[in-house]
Design a protein around this motif. Sequence first.
Motif, PDB file in Angstrom:
ATOM      1  N   LEU A   1      19.781  57.595  27.420  1.00 29.67           N
ATOM      2  CA  LEU A   1      18.364  57.449  27.746  1.00 29.67           C
ATOM      3  C   LEU A   1      17.863  58.834  28.147  1.00 29.67           C
ATOM      4  O   LEU A   1      17.752  59.174  29.316  1.00 29.67           O
ATOM      5  CB  LEU A   1      18.169  56.444  28.887  1.00 29.67           C
ATOM      6  CG  LEU A   1      18.799  55.061  28.688  1.00 29.67           C
ATOM      7  CD1 LEU A   1      18.482  54.160  29.873  1.00 29.67           C
ATOM      8  CD2 LEU A   1      18.325  54.421  27.402  1.00 29.67           C
TER       9      LEU A   1
ATOM     10  N   LEU B   1      10.992  57.320  25.243  1.00 26.56           N
ATOM     11  CA  LEU B   1      11.188  55.893  25.465  1.00 26.56           C
ATOM     12  C   LEU B   1      10.089  55.260  26.317  1.00 26.56           C
ATOM     13  O   LEU B   1       9.949  54.036  26.343  1.00 26.56           O
ATOM     14  CB  LEU B   1      12.555  55.657  26.128  1.00 26.56           C
ATOM     15  CG  LEU B   1      13.753  56.179  25.325  1.00 26.56           C
ATOM     16  CD1 LEU B   1      15.047  55.938  26.094  1.00 26.56           C
ATOM     17  CD2 LEU B   1      13.824  55.527  23.961  1.00 26.56           C
ATOM     18  N   ASP B   2       9.305  56.078  26.990  1.00 25.20           N
ATOM     19  CA  ASP B   2       8.206  55.539  27.789  1.00 25.20           C
ATOM     20  C   ASP B   2       7.203  54.782  26.926  1.00 25.20           C
ATOM     21  O   ASP B   2       6.589  53.805  27.372  1.00 25.20           O
ATOM     22  CB  ASP B   2       7.504  56.661  28.553  1.00 25.20           C
ATOM     23  CG  ASP B   2       7.020  57.773  27.639  1.00 25.20           C
ATOM     24  OD1 ASP B   2       7.761  58.158  26.712  1.00 25.20           O
ATOM     25  OD2 ASP B   2       5.894  58.263  27.849  1.00 25.20           O
TER      26      ASP B   2
ATOM     27  N   VAL C   1       8.217  51.143  26.574  1.00 23.90           N
ATOM     28  CA  VAL C   1       7.890  50.315  27.746  1.00 23.90           C
ATOM     29  C   VAL C   1       6.406  49.957  27.735  1.00 23.90           C
ATOM     30  O   VAL C   1       6.021  48.811  27.985  1.00 23.90           O
ATOM     31  CB  VAL C   1       8.272  51.052  29.044  1.00 23.90           C
ATOM     32  CG1 VAL C   1       7.863  50.219  30.265  1.00 23.90           C
ATOM     33  CG2 VAL C   1       9.771  51.323  29.087  1.00 23.90           C
TER      34      VAL C   1
ATOM     35  N   LEU D   1      12.128  55.293  33.680  1.00 25.20           N
ATOM     36  CA  LEU D   1      11.857  54.120  32.857  1.00 25.20           C
ATOM     37  C   LEU D   1      11.908  52.838  33.687  1.00 25.20           C
ATOM     38  O   LEU D   1      11.098  51.921  33.497  1.00 25.20           O
ATOM     39  CB  LEU D   1      12.872  54.040  31.709  1.00 25.20           C
ATOM     40  CG  LEU D   1      12.731  55.067  30.584  1.00 25.20           C
ATOM     41  CD1 LEU D   1      13.917  54.981  29.634  1.00 25.20           C
ATOM     42  CD2 LEU D   1      11.419  54.861  29.822  1.00 25.20           C
TER      43      LEU D   1
ATOM     44  N   GLN E   1       8.743  52.588  35.598  1.00 26.87           N
ATOM     45  CA  GLN E   1       7.652  52.232  34.691  1.00 26.87           C
ATOM     46  C   GLN E   1       7.694  50.752  34.307  1.00 26.87           C
ATOM     47  O   GLN E   1       6.653  50.125  34.105  1.00 26.87           O
ATOM     48  CB  GLN E   1       7.731  53.100  33.434  1.00 26.87           C
ATOM     49  CG  GLN E   1       6.607  52.891  32.442  1.00 26.87           C
ATOM     50  CD  GLN E   1       6.823  53.690  31.163  1.00 26.87           C
ATOM     51  OE1 GLN E   1       7.801  54.430  31.040  1.00 26.87           O
ATOM     52  NE2 GLN E   1       5.918  53.555  30.216  1.00 26.87           N
TER      53      GLN E   1
END
Length: 411
Positions: free
Chosen positions: A235, A241-242, A245, A272, A275
């Motif tokens: 990650l 990767l935000d 989400v 993450l 978030q």
Amino acid sequence: MRILILYRHFWPDSPPYASMLRSIARRLIDDGHEVTIWTQEPSYKATDLTKTASRRETLDGIEVERFGTLPGYKALTLVRMLDKLAFPLRLWAKAAWRRMRREHYDLVWTATIPPVAQGMVGRWIAGLFGARLLYHCQDLYPELGAHSGFWKADGMIDRLLRRIERKTRTRADVLVALSHDMAATVHNLAEPQGTLAVVNNFMLEDFSGEAATALLQPAKHTENERLQLIFAGNLGQFQGLDLLVDAMRLVGAKRNDVELVFMGEGKAAASLKVQAQGLSNVVFKGHQPFEEAQIAIAAADIGIVSLEPEIYRLAFPSKTLTYLGLGMPLFCVIEENSELARMVSDNGIGAVAPRDPQAIADAIIALADTRKDLPTMRERASSWFASRLDRPAVLDHWSGMIGELNEPRNG
């Protein structure tokens, strides 16, 4: 041919390349070559420090010689950084000593981590032994470092690193990139004097001695089940990767039958999790041993590959091969003109979405609406992988390429 491989991590260390090197080296041993690897004790992750590995051993016919970690490695972050930086220098000192003892190698094989320094020292050692140089580019530095803001693009450090890397790439008798996108980037800095080859990675081998692959039959899915997407691996900072989400927040506002699983560790994990607070459709699982991870991945419906803009020119996500090797369709958040996106679209083995939360959410919902097509996509993914990236086929490619290097030099 006597082959010397230089890389800091080797099985049982946990990076994918550490295991791939064992598979490749064993195949070269079977072909009649002599293979030695200079590496280090397992140290990639904290869990690797508990693994036992001899300083010197013969494994599958491979002569393995390991450096120990520096004192204080387990406790101090600074020592771990110094240990990483010191590895190429330790290689050079070892090579100089062995050369004085009249040791000889025909081919020196090195890779791209630590960035720039590993390739440079590999080039020096190849020159010391009068050997050919194979430079295996799992990713492309210094371009990746400048792109990610580690140093200023076109600044003094960037220009220095590019000059060093240009010499290494030009000196290479074989430079191996993982994709045609990466190979095109190599040309922008320097073309190797020898062969520029595109050879992708392959599904990692299970060295536990257990037939784990027999457990990896995909579960049967029905239209009433929850659609599960999984992102497995590091990650880190290059995946963006935000956005996933954010997309799952949009998906959750419309339906409750879709779940996103993050399985792994990395620098982005903490942010993450913050978030994703309050989202029941986003689940986090920690790092899993490879054998267990395969089973968890295979139980999901779709594997996610996500890269920040332009990264596809500098690296190829190895998780792609894990997913396909397990017969999983892909959901790629990446530029449509990338080789990976074209591969997915042209072969009907998944879906591609641009880097926008709403577009990602729309694509995920479309996959949920058409989940009856997943078995067909799984069959296509398995067939495509078997024809292009199955481990025996890739090892055959390596075997042939190294065999050609064994031919006398022209002139």
